[in-house]
Structures are given as structure tokens and as C-alpha cells.
Motif scaffolding. Structure first.
Motif, mmCIF file in Angstrom:
data_model
loop_
_atom_site.group_PDB
_atom_site.id
_atom_site.type_symbol
_atom_site.label_atom_id
_atom_site.label_comp_id
_atom_site.label_asym_id
_atom_site.label_seq_id
_atom_site.Cartn_x
_atom_site.Cartn_y
_atom_site.Cartn_z
ATOM 1 N N GLN A 138 0.835 -1.208 0.000
ATOM 2 C CA GLN A 138 0.000 0.000 0.000
ATOM 3 C C GLN A 138 0.868 1.255 0.000
ATOM 4 O OE1 GLN A 138 -3.628 -1.301 -0.718
ATOM 5 N NE2 GLN A 138 -3.500 0.747 0.106
ATOM 6 N N GLN A 139 1.974 1.205 0.735
ATOM 7 C CA GLN A 139 2.889 2.357 0.747
ATOM 8 C C GLN A 139 3.503 2.566 -0.640
ATOM 9 O OE1 GLN A 139 5.721 1.572 3.858
ATOM 10 N NE2 GLN A 139 4.176 1.623 5.477
ATOM 11 N N ARG A 140 3.949 1.478 -1.249
ATOM 12 C CA ARG A 140 4.500 1.557 -2.609
ATOM 13 C C ARG A 140 3.431 2.042 -3.589
ATOM 14 N NH1 ARG A 140 8.995 1.600 -6.131
ATOM 15 N NH2 ARG A 140 8.426 0.546 -8.050
ATOM 16 N N ARG A 141 2.229 1.528 -3.471
ATOM 17 C CA ARG A 141 1.125 1.894 -4.357
ATOM 18 C C ARG A 141 0.834 3.387 -4.286
ATOM 19 N NH1 ARG A 141 -4.362 2.628 -3.864
ATOM 20 N NH2 ARG A 141 -5.653 1.902 -5.623
ATOM 21 N N THR A 142 0.841 3.945 -3.111
ATOM 22 C CA THR A 142 0.577 5.375 -2.944
ATOM 23 C C THR A 142 1.600 6.211 -3.700
ATOM 24 O OG1 THR A 142 -0.447 5.027 -0.783
ATOM 25 C CG2 THR A 142 0.379 7.239 -1.258
ATOM 26 N N VAL A 143 2.867 5.830 -3.595
ATOM 27 C CA VAL A 143 3.923 6.559 -4.292
ATOM 28 C C VAL A 143 3.753 6.408 -5.807
ATOM 29 C CG1 VAL A 143 6.410 6.759 -4.639
ATOM 30 C CG2 VAL A 143 5.503 6.305 -2.351
ATOM 31 N N LEU A 144 3.443 5.201 -6.273
ATOM 32 C CA LEU A 144 3.251 4.969 -7.700
ATOM 33 C C LEU A 144 2.135 5.843 -8.265
ATOM 34 C CD1 LEU A 144 3.560 1.074 -7.903
ATOM 35 C CD2 LEU A 144 5.016 2.714 -9.103
ATOM 36 N N LEU A 145 0.993 5.848 -7.599
ATOM 37 C CA LEU A 145 -0.155 6.614 -8.091
ATOM 38 C C LEU A 145 0.179 8.099 -8.173
ATOM 39 C CD1 LEU A 145 -3.101 4.910 -6.136
ATOM 40 C CD2 LEU A 145 -2.431 4.551 -8.519
ATOM 41 N N ARG A 146 0.879 8.599 -7.178
ATOM 42 C CA ARG A 146 1.222 10.025 -7.170
ATOM 43 C C ARG A 146 2.242 10.358 -8.253
ATOM 44 N NH1 ARG A 146 3.676 10.333 -2.599
ATOM 45 N NH2 ARG A 146 5.798 10.498 -3.426
ATOM 46 N N GLU A 147 3.297 9.550 -8.364
ATOM 47 C CA GLU A 147 4.376 9.900 -9.288
ATOM 48 C C GLU A 147 4.002 9.666 -10.751
ATOM 49 O OE1 GLU A 147 8.345 8.805 -8.522
ATOM 50 O OE2 GLU A 147 8.260 9.282 -6.376
ATOM 51 N N VAL A 148 3.175 8.671 -11.038
ATOM 52 C CA VAL A 148 2.706 8.500 -12.419
ATOM 53 C C VAL A 148 1.952 9.744 -12.843
ATOM 54 C CG1 VAL A 148 1.069 7.272 -13.889
ATOM 55 C CG2 VAL A 148 2.665 5.977 -12.470
ATOM 56 N N ARG A 149 1.122 10.234 -11.975
ATOM 57 C CA ARG A 149 0.341 11.435 -12.273
ATOM 58 C C ARG A 149 1.258 12.636 -12.513
ATOM 59 N NH1 ARG A 149 -4.911 11.700 -11.487
ATOM 60 N NH2 ARG A 149 -5.795 13.746 -11.926
ATOM 61 N N GLU A 150 2.260 12.781 -11.665
ATOM 62 C CA GLU A 150 3.189 13.909 -11.790
ATOM 63 C C GLU A 150 4.020 13.799 -13.065
ATOM 64 O OE1 GLU A 150 5.377 13.600 -8.179
ATOM 65 O OE2 GLU A 150 3.831 14.555 -6.942
ATOM 66 N N ARG A 151 4.563 12.610 -13.347
ATOM 67 C CA ARG A 151 5.439 12.450 -14.505
ATOM 68 C C ARG A 151 4.671 12.553 -15.819
ATOM 69 N NH1 ARG A 151 10.606 10.472 -13.679
ATOM 70 N NH2 ARG A 151 11.162 10.124 -11.490
ATOM 71 N N LEU A 152 3.416 12.181 -15.808
ATOM 72 C CA LEU A 152 2.597 12.345 -17.007
ATOM 73 C C LEU A 152 2.255 13.811 -17.244
ATOM 74 C CD1 LEU A 152 1.066 10.812 -19.278
ATOM 75 C CD2 LEU A 152 -0.930 10.823 -17.770
ATOM 76 N N GLY A 153 2.178 14.594 -16.181
ATOM 77 C CA GLY A 153 1.795 15.995 -16.321
ATOM 78 C C GLY A 153 0.314 16.176 -16.589
ATOM 79 N N ILE A 154 -0.493 15.249 -16.087
ATOM 80 C CA ILE A 154 -1.915 15.251 -16.417
ATOM 81 C C ILE A 154 -2.656 16.437 -15.808
ATOM 82 C CG2 ILE A 154 -2.508 13.737 -14.485
ATOM 83 C CD1 ILE A 154 -4.149 13.731 -17.990
ATOM 84 N N ASP A 155 -2.277 16.875 -14.625
ATOM 85 C CA ASP A 155 -3.029 17.952 -13.980
ATOM 86 C C ASP A 155 -2.843 19.278 -14.702
ATOM 87 O OD1 ASP A 155 -4.287 16.500 -11.805
ATOM 88 O OD2 ASP A 155 -2.264 16.222 -11.024
ATOM 89 N N ALA A 156 -1.617 19.570 -15.110
ATOM 90 C CA ALA A 156 -1.388 20.801 -15.869
ATOM 91 C C ALA A 156 -2.124 20.742 -17.202
ATOM 92 C CB ALA A 156 0.108 21.014 -16.096
ATOM 93 N N PHE A 157 -2.151 19.565 -17.820
ATOM 94 C CA PHE A 157 -2.856 19.430 -19.086
ATOM 95 C C PHE A 157 -4.358 19.634 -18.890
ATOM 96 C CE2 PHE A 157 -4.945 17.313 -22.575
ATOM 97 C CZ PHE A 157 -4.181 17.673 -23.670
ATOM 98 N N LEU A 158 -4.922 19.031 -17.856
ATOM 99 C CA LEU A 158 -6.356 19.182 -17.610
ATOM 100 C C LEU A 158 -6.710 20.632 -17.305
ATOM 101 C CD1 LEU A 158 -7.058 15.967 -15.513
ATOM 102 C CD2 LEU A 158 -7.784 16.416 -17.867
ATOM 103 N N ASP A 159 -5.798 21.344 -16.672
ATOM 104 C CA ASP A 159 -6.043 22.772 -16.404
ATOM 105 C C ASP A 159 -6.145 23.572 -17.699
ATOM 106 O OD1 ASP A 159 -6.088 22.382 -13.690
ATOM 107 O OD2 ASP A 159 -4.005 22.986 -13.370
ATOM 108 N N SER A 160 -5.494 23.067 -18.768
ATOM 109 C CA SER A 160 -5.528 23.773 -20.048
ATOM 110 C C SER A 160 -6.730 23.381 -20.901
ATOM 111 C CB SER A 160 -4.242 23.491 -20.843
ATOM 112 O OG SER A 160 -4.241 22.150 -21.339
ATOM 113 N N CYS A 161 -7.515 22.442 -20.425
ATOM 114 C CA CYS A 161 -8.636 21.938 -21.208
ATOM 115 C C CYS A 161 -9.841 22.869 -21.148
ATOM 116 C CB CYS A 161 -9.048 20.545 -20.717
ATOM 117 S SG CYS A 161 -7.867 19.249 -21.130
#
Length: 449
Positions: free
Chosen positions: A124-147
Motif C-alpha cells: 500500500q505504501q508503494r502503491r501510494t507513491v506509484l499513483l502520485r508519481e505516475v500522475r506527476e510524470r505524465l503531467g496530467i493535472d497541468a494538461f487538464l487545467d488547459s482543457c
């Protein structure tokens, strides 16, 4: 005269042999070296590059008489190349590909990852880090802000078929760029599961097998929606080249935006039965959408209930297109791979479909046991399944579709008896496209100009 020629040949050979010393770095023409290797091991080579003018230092010392693979590794590493076995005794020699590794490397990677967690808590600890860092490395939040968030969706008229309907949907994603898709719905009344279907790199989402799959799932009782790849179908005229890093984040955003739209505007969806299913590159985005939906905020994003990546999951292959690996999500948490990302879905139902004719050939022996171990942390080994088709190749053929029908019938309670592909209407490409009307200024706006 003949004797003189033979003498010259002998002298030339002796000179060449004498040149093979430390002073000349034991250099030999690469083409000669590879010809010797081919004769020694009884194999053939196909090169993706021109080798005629290349020479190899310390050439003969790179040859290992006990191992063709080690010999090829020793030679290829000098040029930053790699080798790959093909059918029969043919080997392909290609330039280094960051997304592709040998099967043994995948096994070693999963062995390493398995040392990081021995319990549900550690996972679960590893999973939490994976979910957060995949999101960061993809840059999805900045992209969604531009939508674009307030654009009105474009819907076509509904077409009625045998037990299901189709309706095209178009959403403006970023200014002037859209996600184009088609919604397949059951004709039966009530609340239905929703299955989002990212597409792979087969010619387009308009192909017969995709219409058959989504049509059958709709007949069985599920609402399905697919969408164009970035730069494929109608998207091509808007964005151009597909093979870009932007395609990776754009396609992920398409899945999230369609999911949000469907849940906002369709009252016939059972939010406890949301799934994702795609093949090949669509399998990559099946897993990625599951990872992103887990931490997505600002919209209607219930937890996904089931996913089915088809002919994709492998520890030694990240996807051969920038739309799958153009952003460095595989470097999350110190390094990860597709099976570990798929494992973040535990303990919910996961189907992995694999075959013997592509990179998923290793799934039964390598990737599936890894997934079972993670699911075992939850006491849910029965929730992860593998349908392996050893005699098949890379496609979304009939038996792979049958596996998908079985899976979603079981986990979503669909009517399996209604999966009859002969009753699916194969529509022409144009009928699955959205007509975009040009923006016409009103008389008042023209007068102001």
C-alpha cells in the motif's frame, strides 16, 4: 598467371591475419564478423541499419562459442544496438529501444520489485507513491487545467440496431482540438455498467472487430464508449503527427473527460459498475486510466470496478509508441513496469489476455504469478485472471473478444447469451464520425465588425 593470383590472395590473407593484433585493436569489418557468427551458430540476421562500412574493434574476442546470445550482446553493445529472436533461426538487429527489453530483464525487474514489499501494508505504501508519481510524470493535472471545461458536447442522431444503439459524441478537449468517439448503448431500460474502451494502433476505431466487441457488450447490457487515438481518425486533421509525447497525456485526458462526461450526462449508468477495456496500446491506456481515475479530483470519478487490458501487459515492454511511453511514467517510484501498475488495481477484478505471438508470451510464467502475489496480499487471488492463447498472435481476434465477454458477464452480471457478433451492424467509417459545423458569426456580430 593463375599461380600469381593465388599467391597474391595468400599474401593478402596473411597480411590481414597479421593485422589482427593489439596495435590494430583486432579490428574486423562488422559484416565479416556477423557472417562468421551466422555460420558458427547456424542462424541468419536482419539488420535495421546499414552495416557495410562499419568495423568492430576486438571483434573475435566478443564471440562466445558457448552462447549466441552473449555473443550478440557483446557486439551490439558497442553500437548501442540490441538483438531480438524472430521466427525460425532469424535474428533482428536493431537500434536501442528504450521501451523494449529482453524477457529475462522483465523477470529480473519483477524479482527486484517483489523485494520491496512482503505484506499488504508495504505494498500500500508503494502503491501510494506509484499513483502520485505516475500522475506527476505524465503531467496530467497541468494538461487538464488547459482543457476546455464549458464547451457544449456535440451529439449525433442515435442509430438503432439489433439490441443496441450507437451515437457519436464529440467534446472539445483543448481549444480547437476534440475527442471524437461513439457510444454503444443497450436498448433495454434500466441502469447499466459503463465500459470505456481506449483504442490501440490497429487502423482505426472504425474497424470491424471494435464494432463487434462494443456492439456485443452493449447487447449484453453495458454502455460502451470508444474514442480516436491522438492523430488518428478525425483527430488527425486537428493535431497532425501521432507519435509525440503530447499524445500520451492527450489520450489519457480523453479517457478521463469522456468518463466524466458520461457520468454527468447519462442517468442510466450504474456508478458501481465502471470498467475499462482496450487492446495493445489501448491496453496501456486501460491501465493508465485506472491509475489516474484512482486519484482524479474535480469531476465525477467513482472508483473503477473492473479492467481488462488485452495483449499488452509485459514486464519487459512499455509500449512501442510515444503515446504509451512518451512521458516518463515508467520511471515512477524509482522505476516500475506495466504489471506493477496493473497491480495497483488490486483487489478489484482484473483480466489479462495474452498470446504466444507477441511480448505477452511470458505472462503465464512471469507476469501473472507477480499479479497473483499482489492480489494475495488482499486474499483476492481469484480476482485476477489470465486467458493465455499460445497459438495466437497480436490482435483483438474472436477468442480474445470471447474472453472479454466472459469476464464482463461475470463481474458486471451481463447477459452472456446476447453476445452474438453476427447481429452486429458494421457501419461505414463516415457514420461513426461527428460532423463539425463551422462557427458562423451572427448578423449582429457581423455588423459590429
Amino acid at each position: 598467371m593463375k599461380k600469381n593470383i593465388l599467391l597474391l590472395v595468400a599474401l593478402f590473407a596473411a597480411t590481414c591475419a597479421g593485422a589482427q593484433t593489439y596495435d590494430t585493436q583486432y579490428r574486423r569489418p562488422l559484416s565479416n564478423v556477423m557472417a562468421d557468427v551466422a555460420r558458427r551458430f547456424g542462424v541468419k540476421f536482419r539488420f535495421d541499419m546499414d552495416t557495410t562500412r562499419l568495423t568492430l574493434p576486438y571483434a573475435d574476442f566478443r564471440i562466445r562459442p558457448y552462447s549466441l546470445e552473449q555473443t550478440l550482446t557483446n557486439i551490439c553493445r558497442y553500437y548501442d544496438w540490441n538483438w531480438w529472436p524472430r521466427s525460425g533461426k532469424l535474428y533482428r538487429i536493431s537500434r536501442y529501444e528504450y521501451y523494449r527489453r529482453h524477457t529475462d530483464e522483465g523477470r529480473d525487474m519483477l524479482g527486484y520489485l517483489s523485494t520491496l514489499y512482503d505484506s499488504r501494508e508495504q505494498w500500500q505504501q508503494r502503491r501510494t507513491v506509484l499513483l502520485r508519481e505516475v500522475r506527476e510524470r505524465l503531467g496530467i493535472d497541468a494538461f487538464l487545467d488547459s482543457c476546455v471545461n464549458d464547451a457544449k458536447p456535440i451529439l449525433s442522431k442515435t442509430s438503432k440496431h439489433d439490441g443496441y444503439t450507437t451515437q457519436n459524441v464529440c467534446l472539445e478537449l483543448t481549444p480547437g482540438q476534440h475527442v471524437f468517439g461513439t457510444i454503444y448503448s443497450p436498448t433495454a431500460k434500466g441502469r447499466h455498467p459503463l465500459i470505456v474502451c481506449p483504442d490501440g494502433h490497429w487502423p482505426s476505431r472504425y474497424r470491424d472487430d471494435e464494432q463487434q466487441r462494443l456492439g456485443c457488450l452493449a447487447r449484453m447490457g453495458a454502455i460502451c464508449v470508444d474514442f480516436d487515438l491522438y492523430g488518428y481518425g478525425q483527430s488527425k486533421a486537428e493535431v497532425g503527427e501521432h507519435a509525440t509525447a503530447r499524445a500520451h497525456v492527450f489520450q489519457a485526458a480523453c479517457g478521463l473527460k469522456l468518463l466524466d462526461y458520461m457520468l454527468r450526462h447519462r442517468k442510466d449508468i450504474d456508478t458501481l459498475r465502471i470498467g475499462v477495456c482496450g487492446g495493445s496500446g489501448g491496453g496501456t491506456h486501460t491501465i493508465l486510466l485506472a491509475v489516474l481515475a484512482e486519484t482524479q479530483t474535480g469531476g465525477h470519478y467513482p472508483r473503477l470496478a473492473a479492467i481488462a487490458p488485452v495483449v499488452h501487459v509485459a514486464s519487459h515492454f512499455d509500449g512501442g509508441c510515444p503515446c504509451e511511453s512518451g512521458m516518463p511514467v515508467q520511471l515512477a517510484a524509482g522505476g516500475t513496469c506495466e504489471p506493477e501498475l496493473a497491480a495497483t488495481f488490486a483487489p478489484r477484478p482484473l483480466l489479462v489476455v495474452s498470446d504466444g505471438g507477441d511480448w505477452t508470451a511470458s505472462v503465464p510464467e512471469i507476469e501473472y504469478p507477480f499479479l497473483q502475489r499482489i492480489y494475495g496480499f488482499y486474499g483476492a487471488e481469484g480476482q485476477v485472471a489470465n486467458v493465455h492463447l499460445p497459438d495466437e498472435r497480436h490482435d483483438f481476434g474472436p477468442s480474445k473478444r470471447e474472453a472479454v465477454y466472459d469476464f464482463f458477464a461475470r463481474v458486471f452480471g451481463l447477459d452472456r447469451s446476447l453476445a452474438d457478433e453476427s447481429r452486429i451492424t458494421i457501419q461505414p467509417e463516415q457514420s461513426l464520425q461527428t460532423i463539425l459545423q463551422p462557427v458562423v458569426a451572427s448578423p449582429k456580430q457581423e455588423k459590429r465588425k
